[in-house]
Scaffold this active site. Structure first.
Site, PDB file in Angstrom:
ATOM      1  N   ASP A  53      20.781  17.798  -4.481  1.00  0.00           N
ATOM      2  CA  ASP A  53      19.422  17.486  -4.013  1.00  0.00           C
ATOM      3  C   ASP A  53      19.421  16.118  -3.312  1.00  0.00           C
ATOM      4  O   ASP A  53      18.421  15.713  -2.714  1.00  0.00           O
ATOM      5  CB  ASP A  53      18.390  17.563  -5.149  1.00  0.00           C
ATOM      6  CG  ASP A  53      18.736  16.680  -6.331  1.00  0.00           C
ATOM      7  OD1 ASP A  53      19.773  15.995  -6.295  1.00  0.00           O
ATOM      8  OD2 ASP A  53      17.953  16.676  -7.303  1.00  0.00           O
ATOM      9  N   SER A  54      20.579  15.440  -3.331  1.00  0.00           N
ATOM     10  CA  SER A  54      20.751  14.217  -2.537  1.00  0.00           C
ATOM     11  C   SER A  54      20.692  14.524  -1.042  1.00  0.00           C
ATOM     12  O   SER A  54      20.707  13.606  -0.226  1.00  0.00           O
ATOM     13  CB  SER A  54      22.078  13.539  -2.889  1.00  0.00           C
ATOM     14  OG  SER A  54      23.152  14.461  -2.757  1.00  0.00           O
ATOM     15  N   ASP A  92      22.271  22.234  -6.682  1.00  0.00           N
ATOM     16  CA  ASP A  92      21.328  21.532  -7.548  1.00  0.00           C
ATOM     17  C   ASP A  92      20.022  22.293  -7.643  1.00  0.00           C
ATOM     18  O   ASP A  92      19.431  22.674  -6.613  1.00  0.00           O
ATOM     19  CB  ASP A  92      21.014  20.148  -6.961  1.00  0.00           C
ATOM     20  CG  ASP A  92      21.781  19.041  -7.642  1.00  0.00           C
ATOM     21  OD1 ASP A  92      22.276  19.244  -8.775  1.00  0.00           O
ATOM     22  OD2 ASP A  92      21.891  17.969  -7.029  1.00  0.00           O
ATOM     23  N   LYS A 121      23.365  23.367 -10.992  1.00  0.00           N
ATOM     24  CA  LYS A 121      23.389  22.148 -11.800  1.00  0.00           C
ATOM     25  C   LYS A 121      21.953  21.731 -12.079  1.00  0.00           C
ATOM     26  O   LYS A 121      21.103  21.828 -11.187  1.00  0.00           O
ATOM     27  CB  LYS A 121      24.139  21.036 -11.054  1.00  0.00           C
ATOM     28  CG  LYS A 121      24.067  19.682 -11.755  1.00  0.00           C
ATOM     29  CD  LYS A 121      25.078  18.689 -11.212  1.00  0.00           C
ATOM     30  CE  LYS A 121      24.651  17.945  -9.980  1.00  0.00           C
ATOM     31  NZ  LYS A 121      23.394  17.175 -10.111  1.00  0.00           N
ATOM     32  N   GLU A 123      19.528  18.612 -14.367  1.00  0.00           N
ATOM     33  CA  GLU A 123      19.570  17.299 -15.014  1.00  0.00           C
ATOM     34  C   GLU A 123      18.884  17.349 -16.372  1.00  0.00           C
ATOM     35  O   GLU A 123      17.845  18.007 -16.523  1.00  0.00           O
ATOM     36  CB  GLU A 123      18.877  16.257 -14.120  1.00  0.00           C
ATOM     37  CG  GLU A 123      19.577  16.072 -12.777  1.00  0.00           C
ATOM     38  CD  GLU A 123      18.930  14.999 -11.903  1.00  0.00           C
ATOM     39  OE1 GLU A 123      17.987  14.314 -12.379  1.00  0.00           O
ATOM     40  OE2 GLU A 123      19.371  14.850 -10.746  1.00  0.00           O
ATOM     41  N   GLU A 190      26.544  10.362 -14.892  1.00  0.00           N
ATOM     42  CA  GLU A 190      26.284   9.417 -13.784  1.00  0.00           C
ATOM     43  C   GLU A 190      25.785   8.072 -14.318  1.00  0.00           C
ATOM     44  O   GLU A 190      24.938   8.013 -15.217  1.00  0.00           O
ATOM     45  CB  GLU A 190      25.224  10.023 -12.841  1.00  0.00           C
ATOM     46  CG  GLU A 190      24.855   9.077 -11.699  1.00  0.00           C
ATOM     47  CD  GLU A 190      24.069   9.723 -10.567  1.00  0.00           C
ATOM     48  OE1 GLU A 190      23.844  10.960 -10.613  1.00  0.00           O
ATOM     49  OE2 GLU A 190      23.696   8.981  -9.637  1.00  0.00           O
TER      50      GLU A 190
HETATM   51  O1  KIV Z   1      22.621  15.397  -5.706  1.00  0.00           O
HETATM   52  C1  KIV Z   1      23.701  14.824  -5.870  1.00  0.00           C
HETATM   53  O2  KIV Z   1      24.368  14.376  -4.930  1.00  0.00           O
HETATM   54  C2  KIV Z   1      24.197  14.676  -7.238  1.00  0.00           C
HETATM   55  C3  KIV Z   1      25.436  13.849  -7.427  1.00  0.00           C
HETATM   56  C4  KIV Z   1      25.101  12.428  -7.306  1.00  0.00           C
HETATM   57  C5  KIV Z   1      26.122  14.164  -8.698  1.00  0.00           C
HETATM   58  O3  KIV Z   1      23.621  15.170  -8.142  1.00  0.00           O
END
Ligand code: KIV
Length: 287
Positions: A53-54, A92, A121, A123, A190
């Site tokens: 999600d980055s 994500d 993934k 959180e 992280e």
């Molecule tokens: O979204 C992302 O890039 C992440 C990484 C920082 C692990 O979750």
């Protein structure tokens, strides 16, 4: 000449068994958000591509990861999947796509799998177990993410290093054990002190993948745009930049602009030449 055998597709179960204490090599994970970069990172031989999600702050111009939704994530997951990478594609689940209830979490995970993700993934630790169980029950592999979880930016009061005292470190370890016991195949850790990364890695049987969590984790992950020097924000301490593509790209575009302005582009080599007959006909046209 004998053909080189194609390397085998990376799967979630293959990642789940990779612990450095068993003598395995560290897992290499990196983000990618589109087809060309998915090809680049796959050709470079990474094990896992994270469609993070980055994408929000690295590609789409938002300030936080909170600004992307499931449909936007699916769009980028599909682009990465079209590269048909050998690496495992993990997507994500964005903020609010697994916080309402477990059924909603499962529906959203399915959207990402239909777009091409091979695992998702999310959180958070024990508070997210209902979502984790629902997704795993539908045979979708789940990767956990603990420590500095960017979707909690407001609750944490900023993107700050987590688990700095023994009590918080113990809570994080309990979360990691709960996610591992639930069946997560790997856990991203992280933004925590190195000793915390090390002790969590020791305490669970599935691999930890660190980002700012020290060298003892079973793997490492970085954001592609940080690695390539393409991000506009100052890099966090844990980033190692391996290239300065922003400068390379800016210089290339500046050269193109200069060539257009001085008339040297397009040249002979970049031109479709008209046949003599066509040129004569055009020259004879009035006006
Ligand atoms: O979204 C992302 O890039 C992440 C990484 C920082 C692990 O979750």
């Amino acid at each position: 000449m004998a053909e080189t055998p194609k390397a085998r597709k990376v799967t979630a179960p293959a990642i789940a068994s990779r612990k450095r204490r068993h003598g395995d090599q560290p897992i290499v994970m990196i983000t990618a958000y589109d087809t060309p970069f998915a090809r680049v990172v796959d050709d470079a031989g990474v094990d896992v591509i994270l469609v993070g999600d980055s994408v929000a702050d690295n590609v789409l111009g938002f300030e936080h990861t909170l600004d992307v939704d499931v449909q936007q994530m699916a769009h980028h997951v599909a682009a990465v999947a079209r590269a048909r990478p050998r690496a495992l594609v993990v997507a994500d689940l964005p903020w609010m796509s697994y916080h309402v209830d477990a059924a909603d979490a499962l529906r959203n995970a399915a959207v990402l799998v239909r777009a091409g993700a091979e695992a998702v993934k999310l959180e958070g630790g024990r508070r997210r177990l209902a979502a984790v169980h629902a997704i795993l029950d539908a045979e979708i592999p789940v990767m956990g993410h603990l420590g500095l979880t960017p979707q909690s930016v407001h609750a944490m009061g900023g993107l700050k290093v987590q688990a700095r005292d023994a009590e918080a470190a113990a809570e994080l370890e309990l979360d990691a054990k709960a996610l591992a016991a639930a069946g997560c195949f790997a856990i991203v850790i992280e933004g925590v002190p190195d000793a915390v990364g090390e002790s969590v890695t020791r305490s669970i049987d599935v691999p930890t993948i660190g980002i700012g969590a020290g060298p003892a984790c079973d793997g490492q992950v970085l954001v592609l745009h940080d690695v390539l020097g393409l991000s506009s924000r100052p890099a966090p301490k844990f980033v190692r930049r391996y290239a300065d593509l922003a400068t390379v790209a800016r210089d290339a575009v500046a050269s193109y602009a200069a060539d257009v302005r001085d008339g040297s582009f397009p040249g002979e080599a970049e031109t479709y030449h008209a046949a003599a007959e066509l040129r004569r006909a055009l020259d004879q046209q009035p006006g």
